[in-house]
Enzyme design. Structure first.
Site, mmCIF file in Angstrom:
data_model
loop_
_atom_site.group_PDB
_atom_site.id
_atom_site.type_symbol
_atom_site.label_atom_id
_atom_site.label_comp_id
_atom_site.label_asym_id
_atom_site.label_seq_id
_atom_site.Cartn_x
_atom_site.Cartn_y
_atom_site.Cartn_z
ATOM 1 N N ASP A 1 5.075 9.686 -14.299
ATOM 2 C CA ASP A 1 6.323 9.543 -15.048
ATOM 3 C C ASP A 1 6.072 9.426 -16.552
ATOM 4 O OD1 ASP A 1 7.913 9.494 -12.721
ATOM 5 O OD2 ASP A 1 7.503 7.357 -12.434
ATOM 6 N N ASP B 1 7.913 4.452 -13.032
ATOM 7 C CA ASP B 1 6.863 3.449 -12.855
ATOM 8 C C ASP B 1 5.467 4.032 -12.689
ATOM 9 O OD1 ASP B 1 7.267 4.555 -10.309
ATOM 10 O OD2 ASP B 1 6.590 2.706 -9.329
ATOM 11 N N ASP C 1 13.545 7.942 -11.705
ATOM 12 C CA ASP C 1 12.584 8.438 -10.728
ATOM 13 C C ASP C 1 12.930 7.768 -9.394
ATOM 14 O OD1 ASP C 1 10.101 9.606 -9.717
ATOM 15 O OD2 ASP C 1 9.388 7.529 -9.688
#
Length: 783
Positions: free
Chosen positions: A679, A675, A464
């Site tokens: 996600d 995080d 990400d």
């Protein structure tokens, strides 16, 4: 008999160390210390005791007739939960195959001292035997007959064999006492373990030798006194105990990670109750207690500062080398150290809910887990011990029928002794204990053995962007008014701040910070709607404010063709662009009535070691992909800085898991690094979810590997450590299988002396533990 509510021990009321009365009920204690702890806060102990009773009753009812298995934390053998010995520590129940394993778990130092005494007894006995044997050979050299020599003429029966009997008996029953006790518990629980094999083999040798010395006529064949096997029994016990002692020392050094974490827990806490400050044991702190922390003291629980300020050393939890400034409203973590000022905080998480307790729990669960490859070994181990006993019996009768009774005894003993289910059983736990512990010391929490095995096959890592590769702390870099708009820069920023006031997105924080820094007033919006992947839509007075990307404008029939050149230029620089538009209340739904007022560009900066981490992963032969909701221009600009060629942009939060699934359908083994809450589905979908410790609790709950420190290089370190641990597990299993596959037939066919078998058996377990302990030298840090 009564139960001490503090430690859980069974106490004789007449012999108890103390007594208290709670709600008319007499409470008895095993020690004065337990009584003192109870008297400080009796309600919490009584409620905990009642909860345990109810929980136990419920579990007993639910689990009737179900045979669940667990892994012995000490030796690694698989045991039936209903038949094994067990104890509860920190809210978790642990199961054991023998009393020795249970004692080692509960009091490792005491058990190690006890084991050392038994080793000393056994080794002294063997040393005496060696001296006696040396005298025997010297006698032969001078022509004397030592075997039937009686040193005391008045006692003609005091022969060589009797001397051996006197020397070996203490070794057999004092040195080997733990094997008999373990065998008794195993038989009581209807199982066969390592203790039974050792006790059976040495007892057969001992009893056979006693019969040869004192009652030879009852044997089916004539056996000479020189054919006694007292030495075999003693040396086997000595070798096994010595090997176990060395094994325990290596384990103790290798499994220090959890103990180090547990040692971080503070012993006492100062709390304010009813206006009075008092010192209590740290485990008695309750949620919402006001806790006082002075300079140099450990923080006893997780909470929020309500008064005062200080600098706190958090490196033992987060890895942050510099003390972190704390002021009113900031969160503090239990077990960290207050360095300078005094402050008060309100406890939010206590006991097993604290960050440290959760880390300890994850490490313990990971160390107790089994890799899928270990399931084969577990199945073999379950049938192994009974099969060995059968093989020993067959070997005995085979040799006896062939006319060699002494060899029948020797070969059956050798089969019992050479077999080593422990080597198979501890192949995974030994490596896991070291590998997971090594990771915990470095701030890398591996939550289970299955993730280690998947790491071996890993082909792709998906990152990400925001908060993972970048700091997640963007700042406003550009504010560009639209030529046709009458809004000045001040108004553009004010309207954008109003729109973002109800948002928790990092980009919203950047806009709000920019407005505050310029002293701009930010009124409350009347309505707020966050549209994931698009932006926000809020109501303010008679207007509707739109702030977001192109997709938001297009969805509201307000295309941005005239602004495309400015937007594209900013995106090429790696900046995230947000478009501000306002719709008046008296307007129609036509696009012409929505007015664009400006563009706000926000830039996030890369984390310090992102580029190094990506480069290291490529060297490992792993494909690296960046996944983001940003547009392609912005995503590619960031990817170029970090060295990533594969970028998947314009992905909505709900679509991330689908992207991971798509990669998996192509045959890729995928790890996802993230995080945020958004996600979590992707982390769960991936083969290995790697959660950044500074991220959300949901992300950490979903991750298979958790990085406590906010250092992206730990992704590489975690994968390398996982692969190294898995290599050790495979090596251990290979040698354990080969050892038993070759050793048992050799022993059964009479080619192996039981003494050599004992040495080989001890070395097999020792080699597994030593091979695993080599992981302690593994370099976790990534350059």
């Amino acid at each position: 008999m009564a139960i001490d509510p503090v430690c859980g021990m069974t106490v004789d009321e007449k012999k108890s160390a103390g007594r208290s009365v709670f709600n008319g009920q007499s409470i008895y204690f095993c020690s004065v210390k337990c009584k003192e702890r109870f008297d400080v806060d009796p309600e919490s102990f009584m409620s905990l005791t009642q909860g345990k009773k109810e929980s136990h009753a419920a579990m007993t009812a639910a689990g009737a007739g179900i045979h669940e298995t667990a892994k012995d934390q000490i030796c690694g053998m698989v045991v039936d939960k209903n038949k094994s010995l067990k104890t509860e520590v920190g809210g978790r129940t642990y199961y054991f195959c023998s009393d020795g394993c249970l004692r080692t778990f509960e009091a490792p130092e005491a058990e190690l001292k006890s084991l050392k005494k038994r080793v000393s007894i056994a080794m002294l006995g063997v040393l005496a035997l060696a001296i006696l044997r040396a005298g025997f050979f010297l006698g032969l050299a001078t022509g004397a007959t030592i075997v039937t020599w009686a040193p005391i003429p008045q006692l003609p029966w005091f022969t060589w064999g009797v001397w051996l009997f006197i020397l070996v008996t203490p070794v057999q029953f004092l040195g080997g006492w733990s094997f008999y006790k373990g065998s008794y518990n195993a038989i009581k629980n209807r199982m066969i373990n390592m203790d039974i094999l050792i006790a059976l083999g040495t007892t057969v040798a001992y009893i056979y030798s006693v019969i040869v010395i004192f009652a030879p006529d009852i044997l089916p064949v004539k056996v000479l006194e020189r054919d006694v096997y007292f030495e075999v029994s003693a040396v086997i016990i000595a070798f096994v105990l010595l090997g176990k002692y060395m094994e325990e020392i290596i384990k103790k050094r290798s499994s220090a990670a959890v103990r180090k974490l547990m040692d971080l827990r503070p012993q006492t806490a100062r709390v304010v109750r009813d206006g009075n400050e008092m010192e209590i044991p740290a485990e008695f702190v309750r949620i919402d207690d006001i806790v006082v922390v002075r300079p140099g003291e450990k923080i006893p629980a997780d909470g929020v500062v309500i008064e005062g300020s200080s600098a706190v050393d958090e490196k033992m939890i987060t890895g942050e080398s510099m003390p972190v400034e704390k002021k009113t409203g900031d969160e503090v973590i239990g077990a960290t150290i207050n360095k300078t000022g005094m402050f008060k905080f309100k406890a939010a998480k206590v006991g097993r809910e604290t960050t440290l307790s959760q880390i300890i729990k994850m490490v313990e669960e990971a160390q107790a887990s089994s890799a899928p490859i270990q399931r084969i070994a577990d199945k073999v181990t379950g049938y192994f011990a009974p099969a060995v006993v059968i093989a020993a019996i067959l070997s005995f009768f085979g040799w006896w029928i062939s006319g060699n009774f002494p060899q029948a005894i020797l070969s059956s003993i050798a089969v019992l002794i050479i077999a080593c289910p422990c080597a198979l059983g501890i192949a995974t736990p030994a490596a896991l204990m070291v590998g997971v512990g090594k990771g915990a010391e470095a701030g890398i929490l591996i939550r289970g053995a299955e993730y280690l095995e998947r790491a071996q096959k890993l082909t792709t890592i998906v990152f990400d962007k925001t908060g993972t590769l970048t700091k997640g702390e963007p700042s406003v870099t550009d504010i560009i008014p639209v030529q046709s708009s009458q809004f000045p820069v001040h108004s553009i920023l004010q309207y954008a701040a109003i729109a973002e006031k109800g948002s928790e997105h990092p980009l919203a924080e950047a806009i709000l910070n920019a407005a505050k820094m310029r002293g701009i007033e930010i009124p409350e919006p009347e309505t707020f709607e966050a549209i994931p992947g698009y932006g926000v839509k809020v109501g303010y007075k008679t207007q509707t404010i739109l702030l977001g990307n192109r997709k938001l404008m297009e969805a509201n029939n307000a295309p941005v063709k005239d602004m495309e050149e400015n937007i594209a230029g900013l995106e090429k620089e790696g900046k995230t662009v947000m478009i501000l538009a306002v719709k008046e209340a008296n307007s129609t739904h036509h696009a012409s009535r929505i007015t664009h007022h400006g563009i706000i560009a926000v830039a996030d900066t890369l984390k310090e070691h992102s580029k190094a981490a990506v480069s290291a992963l490529k060297k490992e032969g792993i494909e690296v992909i960046m996944l983001t909701g940003d547009n392609e221009r912005t995503a590619n600009a960031i990817a170029k800085q970090v060295g990533i060629e594969n970028v998947i942009a314009n992905v909505l939060p709900g679509e991330k898991a689908g992207v991971i699934k798509g990669l998996q359908t192509k045959g890729k083994v995928v790890a996802m690094v993230g995080d945020g809450i958004n996600d979590a589905p992707a982390l769960a979908q991936s083969d290995i979810g790697i959660a950044i410790g500074s991220g959300s609790d949901v992300a950490k709950e979903t991750g298979g590997i958790i990085l406590v420190k906010d250092d992206i290089r730990d992704v590489v370190a975690g994968i390398r450590l996982s692969k190294a641990t898995m290599r050790k597990i495979k090596q251990n299993l290979f040698w354990a299988f080969i050892y038993n596959t070759i050793g048992i037939p050799i022993a059964a066919f009479g080619f192996l002396n039981p003494i050599i078998a004992a040495a080989a058996m001890a070395l097999s377990s020792l080699s597994v533990v030593a091979n695993s302990a080599a992981l302690k030298t593994f370099k976790v840090e990534v350059e």
